[in-house]
Write a protein that holds these residues in place. Structure first.
Motif, PDB file in Angstrom:
ATOM      1  N   CYS A 386      44.714  38.225  46.271  1.00 45.95           N
ATOM      2  CA  CYS A 386      43.376  38.796  46.109  1.00 45.95           C
ATOM      3  C   CYS A 386      43.386  40.176  45.470  1.00 45.95           C
ATOM      4  N   THR A 387      44.552  40.811  45.398  1.00 46.28           N
ATOM      5  CA  THR A 387      44.632  42.077  44.676  1.00 46.28           C
ATOM      6  C   THR A 387      44.436  41.849  43.187  1.00 46.28           C
ATOM      7  N   ARG A 391      38.760  37.136  45.902  1.00 41.73           N
ATOM      8  CA  ARG A 391      38.099  35.936  46.413  1.00 41.73           C
ATOM      9  C   ARG A 391      36.962  36.354  47.326  1.00 41.73           C
ATOM     10  N   ALA A 392      35.887  35.589  47.272  1.00 40.91           N
ATOM     11  CA  ALA A 392      34.751  35.891  48.145  1.00 40.91           C
ATOM     12  C   ALA A 392      35.118  35.650  49.603  1.00 40.91           C
ATOM     13  N   ASN A 393      35.904  34.603  49.826  1.00 43.27           N
ATOM     14  CA  ASN A 393      36.336  34.274  51.184  1.00 43.27           C
ATOM     15  C   ASN A 393      37.695  34.920  51.431  1.00 43.27           C
ATOM     16  N   LYS A 394      37.747  35.954  52.260  1.00 43.15           N
ATOM     17  CA  LYS A 394      38.985  36.688  52.492  1.00 43.15           C
ATOM     18  C   LYS A 394      40.041  35.848  53.203  1.00 43.15           C
ATOM     19  N   ALA A 395      39.628  34.763  53.841  1.00 40.78           N
ATOM     20  CA  ALA A 395      40.601  33.877  54.487  1.00 40.78           C
ATOM     21  C   ALA A 395      41.464  33.160  53.465  1.00 40.78           C
TER      22      ALA A 395
END
Length: 454
Positions: A386-387, A391-395
């Motif tokens: 995610c760096t 992503r919208a969903n951090k999971a």
């Protein structure tokens, strides 16, 4: 002629004597010769080799405790070690060790064993074989853990006192060369497939000749390999019958060697039942015919991605297509993971793709995508870096990778009680670490010796 005509015949009791002599005795001899040698030895209390036969003790196996190993001046330590004679008792070779377990268990065991070999003996084939044999001897002995990785990383959670010092002193921060790592893995694969290193016999302990552990004079010294001296327990626990335990499936995941071994990367989010949509469920992919993806495809494009390497039969390192959308990356799982109950994909963009194994910390930090499924645990996950790819969903984000930091040595260390092995009470062995002790040479022998805690 007068007198009793039967006076010259034997007395009836003599017939019984002759019967026992000509019938009973041959039967007894025949029965004795047919008995197994170990029964005959047990009867007389001695084996064919002429040594006293030992019976299994009723007490549990010796305890394996961590213990501080004190270093002496190198010349003094070598002199003390030379005074300990080699055992004159037989030193039979160990039986071949045939690993039994799943593909992932074998991959993990191979890399744990290779790490022990390389960090203990350096890039030396003979020394590595000796280390491997000691590890497998321990796996078979009831005093030690029941898996290869369990033996190698026993005590890894401690800053001191681990059975293999490289597992707790920060040595794993050093990355071996690709060639050395592959040679170590090849030796490990051979040992797990039944190759025996005979000289060390049933040794479960060793140390370098420039240190003197407390147990060195209370075990049998059986051989020397290079600068290492090898020992086995005295009494029944050092004899071949004590090494009869089978290894168990379920090699543990060792995060400390994850950058060397993709088989130990594990699941970033091992949450059973959590599903991430990837186009097909894991069950649907496993139900499909398995695709033949082997070493011949390395460097070639498969399912739109370039195959970089195979970590094992179920782990694939790939280079993601240029300009591709991150949402499309999970689709490669439908090709690579078809027919595989356990599967992992690790993906990089071209400029960050690893050039060789083992993986470096930088490689892990730069990884853009990871997919894993494991039907046994009901797990299916697709994760992004995610760096680089928010992503919208951090999971759906990978966990951050942190550098491996060597623990600081303790200011003081006391010697814990020694269990399972008789302590040597000579005062010249109870010394503080010598500042003039030899420095590390490669990765081999700076260590608190294997088994120094036993």
């Amino acid at each position: 002629m007068t007198g009793n005509p039967y006076s010259s015949r034997p007395h009836p009791a003599m017939w019984l004597v002759w019967l026992l002599l000509f019938v009973g005795l041959p039967m007894v001899v025949s029965g004795w010769e047919s008995r197994p040698h170990h029964d005959r030895g047990a009867h007389f209390g001695r084996t064919d080799a002429g040594t006293t036969r030992l019976r299994r003790p009723v007490t549990p196996p010796p305890l394996v405790e961590p213990v501080k190993v004190f270093a002496l001046d190198a010349d003094r330590a070598r002199d003390l070690n030379a005074r300990i004679p080699f055992s004159r008792d037989p030193n039979p070779a160990a039986r071949p060790f045939l690993f039994r377990g799943s593909e992932i268990d074998l991959a993990r065991a191979t890399d744990c064993l290779a790490a022990a070999q390389l960090y203990e003996a350096g890039d030396d084939a003979v020394g590595e074989q000796a280390v491997a044999q000691v590890v497998l001897n321990r796996v078979r002995h009831p005093a030690f853990p029941k898996t290869v990785c369990g033996v190698v990383f026993q005590g890894q959670e401690r800053a001191t006192g681990c059975q293999f010092t490289f597992t707790c002193d920060g040595a794993l921060a050093r990355t071996p060369s690709t060639g050395a790592w592959e040679r170590a893995r090849e030796i490990a694969r051979g040992a797990l497939a039944g190759k025996v290193f005979k000289p060390v016999g049933h040794a479960t302990h060793y140390h370098t000749d420039w240190v003197v552990p407390y147990w060195s004079s209370s075990l049998d010294k059986v051989t020397a390999v290079g600068t290492h001296l090898f020992f086995r327990w005295r009494g029944w626990w050092g004899t071949p019958p004590a090494f009869r335990r089978s290894d168990e499936p379920g090699e543990p995941l060792i995060a400390k060697i994850a950058r060397l071994s993709p088989a130990h990367l594990g699941s970033p989010f091992p949450v059973p039942g959590t599903m991430t949509p990837t186009g097909d469920s894991a069950e649907a992919m496993v139900a499909q015919a398995r695709k033949a993806i082997g070493l011949d495809l390395i460097g070639k494009t498969v399912a739109g991605v370039r195959l970089i390497a195979l970590a094992d039969a179920r782990s694939f390192l790939v280079e993601l297509p240029r300009g591709s959308r991150p949402e499309s990356w999970p689709m490669s799982a439908q090709t690579f993971c078809a027919g595989r109950p356990q599967c992992r994909i690790m993906g990089w963009i071209a400029r960050d793709a690893p050039k060789e194994l083992p993986l470096t910390l930088d490689n892990l930090v730069a990884m853009r995508f990871s997919y894993i499924h494991d039907l046994r645990h009901g797990l299916q996950r697709a994760l992004w870096n995610c760096t680089a790819t928010p992503r919208a969903n951090k999971a759906e984000c990978m966990r951050d990778r942190l550098p491996v930091v060597a623990p600081a040595p303790p200011a003081t260390a006391s010697v814990p009680p020694l269990s399972g092995v008789r302590r040597d009470d000579r005062s010249d062995r109870m010394v503080t670490p010598a500042s003039s002790a030899p420095a590390a040479t490669g990765t081999a022998t700076t260590v608190q010796p294997l088994g120094s805690g036993s």
